[in-house]
Design a protein around this motif. Structure first.
Motif, PDB file in Angstrom:
ATOM      1  N   MET A 198       0.835  -1.205   0.000  1.00 38.57           N
ATOM      2  CA  MET A 198       0.000   0.000   0.000  1.00 38.57           C
ATOM      3  C   MET A 198       0.871   1.255   0.000  1.00 38.57           C
ATOM      4  O   MET A 198       0.639   2.220  -0.706  1.00 38.57           O
ATOM      5  CB  MET A 198      -0.897  -0.021   1.233  1.00 38.57           C
ATOM      6  CG  MET A 198      -2.024   1.006   1.184  1.00 38.57           C
ATOM      7  SD  MET A 198      -3.305   0.511   0.044  1.00 38.57           S
ATOM      8  CE  MET A 198      -4.531   1.758   0.393  1.00 38.57           C
ATOM      9  N   GLU A 199       1.915   1.204   0.804  1.00 39.72           N
ATOM     10  CA  GLU A 199       2.823   2.334   0.904  1.00 39.72           C
ATOM     11  C   GLU A 199       3.556   2.533  -0.413  1.00 39.72           C
ATOM     12  O   GLU A 199       3.775   3.654  -0.864  1.00 39.72           O
ATOM     13  CB  GLU A 199       3.823   2.072   2.030  1.00 39.72           C
ATOM     14  CG  GLU A 199       4.585   3.307   2.461  1.00 39.72           C
ATOM     15  CD  GLU A 199       5.413   3.037   3.692  1.00 39.72           C
ATOM     16  OE1 GLU A 199       6.617   3.292   3.640  1.00 39.72           O
ATOM     17  OE2 GLU A 199       4.843   2.544   4.692  1.00 39.72           O
ATOM     18  N   GLU A 200       3.924   1.419  -1.075  1.00 40.43           N
ATOM     19  CA  GLU A 200       4.626   1.484  -2.353  1.00 40.43           C
ATOM     20  C   GLU A 200       3.732   2.087  -3.421  1.00 40.43           C
ATOM     21  O   GLU A 200       4.161   2.890  -4.247  1.00 40.43           O
ATOM     22  CB  GLU A 200       5.067   0.074  -2.763  1.00 40.43           C
ATOM     23  CG  GLU A 200       5.877   0.069  -4.053  1.00 40.43           C
ATOM     24  CD  GLU A 200       6.362  -1.332  -4.393  1.00 40.43           C
ATOM     25  OE1 GLU A 200       6.708  -1.533  -5.578  1.00 40.43           O
ATOM     26  OE2 GLU A 200       6.386  -2.190  -3.492  1.00 40.43           O
ATOM     27  N   SER A 201       2.437   1.736  -3.407  1.00 39.49           N
ATOM     28  CA  SER A 201       1.483   2.276  -4.369  1.00 39.49           C
ATOM     29  C   SER A 201       1.321   3.782  -4.182  1.00 39.49           C
ATOM     30  O   SER A 201       1.255   4.548  -5.138  1.00 39.49           O
ATOM     31  CB  SER A 201       0.124   1.586  -4.203  1.00 39.49           C
ATOM     32  OG  SER A 201      -0.841   2.176  -5.043  1.00 39.49           O
ATOM     33  N   SER A 202       1.270   4.225  -2.919  1.00 43.58           N
ATOM     34  CA  SER A 202       1.137   5.652  -2.620  1.00 43.58           C
ATOM     35  C   SER A 202       2.330   6.431  -3.124  1.00 43.58           C
ATOM     36  O   SER A 202       2.208   7.525  -3.671  1.00 43.58           O
ATOM     37  CB  SER A 202       0.983   5.843  -1.111  1.00 43.58           C
ATOM     38  OG  SER A 202       0.945   7.212  -0.778  1.00 43.58           O
ATOM     39  N   SER A 203       3.540   5.860  -2.948  1.00 44.37           N
ATOM     40  CA  SER A 203       4.760   6.503  -3.412  1.00 44.37           C
ATOM     41  C   SER A 203       4.764   6.614  -4.928  1.00 44.37           C
ATOM     42  O   SER A 203       5.168   7.621  -5.499  1.00 44.37           O
ATOM     43  CB  SER A 203       5.976   5.702  -2.936  1.00 44.37           C
ATOM     44  OG  SER A 203       7.163   6.250  -3.440  1.00 44.37           O
ATOM     45  N   SER A 204       4.296   5.558  -5.605  1.00 45.37           N
ATOM     46  CA  SER A 204       4.231   5.557  -7.070  1.00 45.37           C
ATOM     47  C   SER A 204       3.253   6.605  -7.576  1.00 45.37           C
ATOM     48  O   SER A 204       3.518   7.297  -8.563  1.00 45.37           O
ATOM     49  CB  SER A 204       3.826   4.164  -7.561  1.00 45.37           C
ATOM     50  OG  SER A 204       3.710   4.140  -8.960  1.00 45.37           O
ATOM     51  N   ASP A 205       2.105   6.706  -6.892  1.00 44.38           N
ATOM     52  CA  ASP A 205       1.107   7.716  -7.283  1.00 44.38           C
ATOM     53  C   ASP A 205       1.671   9.121  -7.125  1.00 44.38           C
ATOM     54  O   ASP A 205       1.438  10.001  -7.958  1.00 44.38           O
ATOM     55  CB  ASP A 205      -0.159   7.569  -6.436  1.00 44.38           C
ATOM     56  CG  ASP A 205      -0.918   6.294  -6.759  1.00 44.38           C
ATOM     57  OD1 ASP A 205      -0.660   5.714  -7.834  1.00 44.38           O
ATOM     58  OD2 ASP A 205      -1.757   5.878  -5.935  1.00 44.38           O
ATOM     59  N   CYS A 206       2.418   9.325  -6.039  1.00 43.13           N
ATOM     60  CA  CYS A 206       3.019  10.636  -5.778  1.00 43.13           C
ATOM     61  C   CYS A 206       4.032  10.984  -6.864  1.00 43.13           C
ATOM     62  O   CYS A 206       4.047  12.110  -7.371  1.00 43.13           O
ATOM     63  CB  CYS A 206       3.690  10.638  -4.407  1.00 43.13           C
ATOM     64  SG  CYS A 206       4.405  12.232  -3.935  1.00 43.13           S
ATOM     65  N   LEU A 207       4.864  10.009  -7.237  1.00 46.81           N
ATOM     66  CA  LEU A 207       5.841  10.236  -8.290  1.00 46.81           C
ATOM     67  C   LEU A 207       5.138  10.498  -9.620  1.00 46.81           C
ATOM     68  O   LEU A 207       5.570  11.338 -10.409  1.00 46.81           O
ATOM     69  CB  LEU A 207       6.781   9.035  -8.416  1.00 46.81           C
ATOM     70  CG  LEU A 207       7.857   9.129  -9.514  1.00 46.81           C
ATOM     71  CD1 LEU A 207       8.714  10.376  -9.325  1.00 46.81           C
ATOM     72  CD2 LEU A 207       8.727   7.879  -9.510  1.00 46.81           C
ATOM     73  N   GLY A 208       4.027   9.811  -9.846  1.00 46.20           N
ATOM     74  CA  GLY A 208       3.256  10.025 -11.074  1.00 46.20           C
ATOM     75  C   GLY A 208       2.771  11.455 -11.186  1.00 46.20           C
ATOM     76  O   GLY A 208       2.808  12.066 -12.260  1.00 46.20           O
ATOM     77  N   GLU A 209       2.316  12.017 -10.071  1.00 46.71           N
ATOM     78  CA  GLU A 209       1.859  13.410 -10.062  1.00 46.71           C
ATOM     79  C   GLU A 209       3.028  14.359 -10.316  1.00 46.71           C
ATOM     80  O   GLU A 209       2.882  15.369 -11.012  1.00 46.71           O
ATOM     81  CB  GLU A 209       1.198  13.749  -8.715  1.00 46.71           C
ATOM     82  CG  GLU A 209      -0.193  13.177  -8.548  1.00 46.71           C
ATOM     83  CD  GLU A 209      -1.149  13.681  -9.625  1.00 46.71           C
ATOM     84  OE1 GLU A 209      -1.188  14.912  -9.838  1.00 46.71           O
ATOM     85  OE2 GLU A 209      -1.831  12.859 -10.252  1.00 46.71           O
ATOM     86  N   ILE A 210       4.176  14.053  -9.740  1.00 45.73           N
ATOM     87  CA  ILE A 210       5.367  14.883  -9.942  1.00 45.73           C
ATOM     88  C   ILE A 210       5.772  14.873 -11.409  1.00 45.73           C
ATOM     89  O   ILE A 210       6.087  15.918 -11.993  1.00 45.73           O
ATOM     90  CB  ILE A 210       6.520  14.383  -9.049  1.00 45.73           C
ATOM     91  CG1 ILE A 210       6.225  14.717  -7.581  1.00 45.73           C
ATOM     92  CG2 ILE A 210       7.853  14.989  -9.478  1.00 45.73           C
ATOM     93  CD1 ILE A 210       7.186  14.093  -6.606  1.00 45.73           C
ATOM     94  N   VAL A 211       5.744  13.706 -12.033  1.00 44.57           N
ATOM     95  CA  VAL A 211       6.110  13.582 -13.444  1.00 44.57           C
ATOM     96  C   VAL A 211       5.153  14.396 -14.324  1.00 44.57           C
ATOM     97  O   VAL A 211       5.560  15.012 -15.306  1.00 44.57           O
ATOM     98  CB  VAL A 211       6.115  12.094 -13.868  1.00 44.57           C
ATOM     99  CG1 VAL A 211       6.177  11.965 -15.385  1.00 44.57           C
ATOM    100  CG2 VAL A 211       7.300  11.374 -13.234  1.00 44.57           C
TER     101      VAL A 211
END
Length: 238
Positions: A1-14
């Motif tokens: 779950m934490e890994e998915s949240s980090s990926s979503d955050c990076l997606g927004e940054i990109v």
């Protein structure tokens, strides 16, 4: 779950930042620049994790590459504000020639305009074209319904009856300590533009005067980014 949240955050940054350098700049605090006095050093410390950076360059660029086809498709579908317009003035044609490149981040043009406002007052200023394209609807300008004018919120603004203004933009920092006049430093590659008419504009910049019936004087300074991050000559429009 934490890994998915980090990926979503990076997606927004990109989605929100064109380059990793733009992302690093968003993490730099005024106090960091105060003590370090060097933006490039602050970027390096962030990349090393010394100032609390969450994502590595490899992570950013990997996701950026994955997003590229979708973003390219979306950009192709988005109609340019200048598309289909009958452009009778040289200045409007010059803007149209540069619109797509400034929207996509391949070019970062600065426009100098000197003109008279509705009150007959002489005003002048430097405009970050890419910044304005991202924050304003340009269809009225290309349609001839409005005239592009310098504003107090642009890179610089001078009115004979008001206090001069200068502001950093999305793409440029304003450097006012130069004895020969104002300089602009590009935030992406730190290359400096010298707008002194008696000097060279600087490495990677092309200066183009434009004859226009709409203004007293117009000069466009183009800075083009190659895929490797270097600059090349810009198309001229006289």
């Amino acid at each position: 779950m934490e890994e998915s949240s980090s990926s979503d955050c990076l997606g927004e940054i990109v989605k929100n930042f064109s380059t990793y350098e733009d992302y690093l700049d968003s993490q730099i605090r005024p106090i960091d620049l105060f003590y370090l006095e060097d933006r490039n050093m602050a970027r390096q410390l962030l990349e090393l994790g010394s100032l609390g950076n969450s994502f590595k360059r490899e992570e950013f660029e990997t996701m950026k590459a994955a997003e590229a086809p979708r973003l390219a498709s979306r950009n192709q579908q988005k109609k340019l504000a200048s598309a289909g317009k009958e452009l009778k003035d040289n200045f409007l044609r010059a803007l149209a020639e540069r619109e797509e490149a400034n929207r996509s981040g391949k070019m970062a043009s600065i426009i100098f305009i000197s003109c008279n406002n509705s009150r007959g007052q002489e005003i002048s200023g430097y405009i970050d074209y890419s910044h304005r394209l991202k924050t304003e609807d340009f269809e009225p300008y290309f349609s001839g319904k409005k005239r592009l004018m310098p504003r107090p919120t642009d890179l610089s603004y001078y009115n004979w009856v008001a206090e001069p203004k200068c502001n950093d933009s999305l793409n440029y920092e304003v450097l006012t300590e130069n004895i020969n006049g104002m300089l602009f430093r590009n935030k992406k590659d730190s290359k400096i533009l010298d707008v002194d008419p008696e000097a060279s504009p600087g490495h990677g910049y092309v200066q183009t005067p434009v004859q226009s019936d709409l203004y007293v004087q117009v000069v466009i300074y183009d800075h083009i980014f190659s895929k490797a991050g270097s600059s090349s000559s810009a198309p001229l429009y006289n």
